[in-house]
Design a protein around this motif. Structure first.
Motif, PDB file in Angstrom:
ATOM      1  N   LYS A   5      25.709  52.185  44.906  1.00  0.00           N
ATOM      2  CA  LYS A   5      25.759  50.697  44.948  1.00  0.00           C
ATOM      3  C   LYS A   5      26.284  50.240  45.926  1.00  0.00           C
ATOM      4  O   LYS A   5      27.290  50.565  46.651  1.00  0.00           O
ATOM      5  N   CYS A   9      28.831  43.977  42.855  1.00  0.00           N
ATOM      6  CA  CYS A   9      28.610  44.128  41.073  1.00  0.00           C
ATOM      7  C   CYS A   9      29.561  44.959  40.487  1.00  0.00           C
ATOM      8  O   CYS A   9      29.440  46.292  40.797  1.00  0.00           O
ATOM      9  N   ASP A  12      27.609  47.078  35.062  1.00  0.00           N
ATOM     10  CA  ASP A  12      26.252  47.454  35.198  1.00  0.00           C
ATOM     11  C   ASP A  12      25.279  46.507  34.905  1.00  0.00           C
ATOM     12  O   ASP A  12      23.680  46.921  34.936  1.00  0.00           O
ATOM     13  N   GLU A  13      25.473  45.158  34.656  1.00  0.00           N
ATOM     14  CA  GLU A  13      24.275  44.253  34.012  1.00  0.00           C
ATOM     15  C   GLU A  13      24.635  43.055  35.164  1.00  0.00           C
ATOM     16  O   GLU A  13      24.264  41.859  34.397  1.00  0.00           O
ATOM     17  N   THR A  16      21.948  43.642  41.677  1.00  0.00           N
ATOM     18  CA  THR A  16      22.727  44.515  42.746  1.00  0.00           C
ATOM     19  C   THR A  16      21.737  45.254  43.590  1.00  0.00           C
ATOM     20  O   THR A  16      20.431  45.325  43.000  1.00  0.00           O
ATOM     21  N   TYR A  18      20.831  49.383  45.293  1.00  0.00           N
ATOM     22  CA  TYR A  18      21.287  50.610  45.592  1.00  0.00           C
ATOM     23  C   TYR A  18      20.609  51.246  46.451  1.00  0.00           C
ATOM     24  O   TYR A  18      19.550  50.961  46.885  1.00  0.00           O
ATOM     25  N   GLN A  28      18.252  45.997  41.257  1.00  0.00           N
ATOM     26  CA  GLN A  28      18.423  45.420  39.891  1.00  0.00           C
ATOM     27  C   GLN A  28      18.596  43.911  39.590  1.00  0.00           C
ATOM     28  O   GLN A  28      19.414  43.539  40.507  1.00  0.00           O
TER      29      GLN A  28
END
Length: 63
Positions: A5, A9, A12-13, A16, A18, A28
């Motif tokens: 990451k 964030c 996880d929701e 973001t 990666y 995401q």
């Protein structure tokens, strides 16, 4: 695939960015469903500009 990451964030929701162990970037965010012509298997996501700004220093550092 292993992901690291790059942005702030804490859960996880949220949107973001990666960096993968394959040398690719994974985003995401919220799905964009209009205004684009996407190819088979493609999806578009929308990220807040601040998320992109947070990720850029990590990406330009060659990590």
């Amino acid at each position: 695939m292993k992901l690291r990451k790059l942005t702030d964030c804490r859960i996880d929701e949220c949107p973001t960015v990666y960096l993968s162990d394959r040398g690719t970037v994974v985003f995401q965010g919220n799905t964009v469903t209009s205004g684009l012509r996407l190819g088979p298997g493609e999806q578009a996501v929308e990220l807040p500009l601040e998320v992109v700004r947070q990720a850029l220093p990590e990406l330009s550092g060659g990590n």
